[in-house]
Design an enzyme around this catalytic site. Structure first.
Site, mmCIF file in Angstrom:
data_model
loop_
_atom_site.group_PDB
_atom_site.id
_atom_site.type_symbol
_atom_site.label_atom_id
_atom_site.label_comp_id
_atom_site.label_asym_id
_atom_site.label_seq_id
_atom_site.Cartn_x
_atom_site.Cartn_y
_atom_site.Cartn_z
ATOM 1 C CG ASP A 137 31.626 65.439 -59.682
ATOM 2 O OD1 ASP A 137 31.030 66.169 -60.674
ATOM 3 O OD2 ASP A 137 32.205 66.274 -58.837
ATOM 4 N NE ARG A 170 34.039 64.029 -62.052
ATOM 5 C CZ ARG A 170 35.432 63.950 -61.132
ATOM 6 N NH1 ARG A 170 35.668 62.791 -60.864
ATOM 7 N NH2 ARG A 170 35.639 64.906 -60.489
#
Ligand code: S3P
Length: 448
Positions: free
Chosen positions: A330, A408
């Site tokens: 991530d 993100r």
């Protein structure tokens, strides 16, 4: 800086970055705390959990199954306390409508695992992004365990229909891609299995599910024998338990990159979860030369927690291999930005799984950073980023950037905007709330 009524955001170059932040509750741990509290019979308190949209999707889906979840006190900085009262999984009711996982792959895959071992029928769906996330990777093992699971497009894409059964059969599973969601789905289904369930991974993915099951009385062992093995005795009862959720290290990653790359910065991040299977981003940034101090904290959280302080650093390029990618899955977008500010060319190998996230993050990061003037090349599943240390603003110049509705990417490009000369405009910044509702407030605070 941001217009709350609009989805867009404009970010200007920051002259310096200073401040102390407390991050939102860890998203992965919050999902699991909610799900395990719902499986257990009785009351569980979850303190400082994530108030992001993803975890609220999990809470909403569990409520639709008959679990009572109350928010306690006022939510602050992306953290919220919740009281969960459950009749236990045996007392769940068949949901009247479709379970809405929103943007959350973790909600989709973990709930599919639990529901596989619960004798109910349920349909799990979500937004347009979720409908592009692969599900064959969970359908195959859950079917082998005896559940009836179907999906759209020849069983490859959501919505997902689960007809659960109990007991299920125990299996040994070797996922084809390293995935904590797949591992967790099998362990959660395994709670209803007869016998010993085993998941064998080539790379150790985040181990929150294993830790949290153990804390709730389930017999789970982890060891390495060439594979990373998790072994669980099926047919187990999950006990209710209170949990304090640490700050999200994946949210910390944006500030670690901002603080390390910016020439005049010092940022302190309090109470961050430092689970060894999650903190690869800290190690990778240190390999790049980032000055990050870690002060471990003694807390009542069941995971290691610490305070991180990052200051302006001279970053240099590194080689990132496929195992690093899996361990920092991530944080790769933020790491790509760090690479753009480093001396030399950083190569990231075997990043194909990034195409299966909330967006195609390989294309998204390459397009977005290139729009800002970074030099990014994509070769198959590899990325090469030529850093421009020494050039003002690292050669980054504010421009309109597309976030693909991906939280993100939005936060990575917002941080890029703090480093770039001029003004950076994000087409959709609202997605930050998926994991970090107070992100833009924190951005204003540290750059004021
Ligand atoms: C997560 C696992 C990872 C990660 C996601 C959260 C989890 O997904 O990308 O944000 O909480 O288990 P994969 O297991 O698909 O890699």
């Amino acid at each position: 800086m941001t217009d709350p009524a609009a989805r867009t955001a404009s970010i200007r170059h920051a002259r310096h970055l200073r401040g102390t932040l407390r991050l939102p509750g860890d998203k992965s741990i919050t999902h699991r705390a909610l799900i395990l509290a719902a499986i257990a019979e009785g009351e569980s308190r979850i303190r400082d959990g994530s108030d992001g949209l993803d975890c609220n999707s999990t809470a909403g889906a569990l409520a639709a199954l008959g679990v009572r979840i109350e928010r306690r006190g006022s939510a602050e900085g992306g953290r919220v306390d919740r009281l969960v009262r459950s009749p236990g999984r045996g007392g769940w009711s068949e949901p009247a409508g479709v379970l809405d996982a929103g943007n959350s792959g973790t909600t989709l895959r973990l709930l599919a695992g639990v529901l596989a071992g619960t004798p109910l029928r349920a349909v799990i769906d979500g937004d347009d992004s979720l409908r592009r996330r692969p599900v064959a990777r969970i359908i195959e093992p859950l079917r082998r365990m005896g559940a009836t699971v179907h999906a759209r497009a020849a069983d490859t894409l959501p919505p997902l229909t689960v007809e659960g059964r109990s007991p299920l059969e125990a299996i040994v599973h070797r996922p084809t891609v390293p995935s904590a969601q797949v591992k967790s789905a099998i362990l959660l289904a395994g709670l209803s299995a007869r016998g010993t369930v085993e998941v064998r991974e080539a790379v150790a993915t985040r181990d929150h599910t294993e830790r949290m099951l153990r804390d709730r009385g389930v017999d789970v062992t982890s060891f390495e024998d060439g594979d990373w093995v998790v072994r669980m005795e099926g047919g187990a009862t999950v006990q209710p338990r209170d949990e304090r959720v640490p700050g999200d290290v994946s949210a910390a990653a944006f500030w670690l990159v901002a603080g390390a790359a910016h020439p005049d910065a010092e940022l302190t991040l309090e109470g961050v979860g430092l689970n060894p299977t999650r903190r690869a981003v800290v190690e990778l940034l240190r390999r790049m030369g980032a000055e990050i101090r870690v002060e471990p904290l003694a807390t009542d959280a069941s995971e290691p927690v610490g305070t991180l302080t990052v200051s302006s650093s001279r970053l240099r390029a590194i080689e990132v291999d496929a195992a690093d990618v899996a361990r920092a899955i991530d944080e790769i977008p933020a790491l790509c930005l760090a690479a753009a500010c480093a001396e030399g060319t950083t190569r990231i190998h075997g990043a194909g799984e990034l195409r299966n996230k909330e967006s195609d993050r390989i294309a998204g990061i390459a397009d977005g950073l290139s729009a800002l003037g970074a030099r990014v090349a994509v070769e198959g599943d590899d990325l090469a980023i030529e850093g421009r240390a020494g050039v003002p603003g690292f050669g980054l110049v504010g421009a309109p950037v597309r976030t693909l509705g991906d939280h993100r990417l939005a936060m990575t490009f917002a941080v890029a905007g703090l480093l770039a000369e001029g003004e950076t405009t994000l087409d959709d910044a609202a997605s930050a709330a998926v994991s970090y509702p107070g992100f833009f407030r924190d951005l204003e605070r540290v750059s004021a």
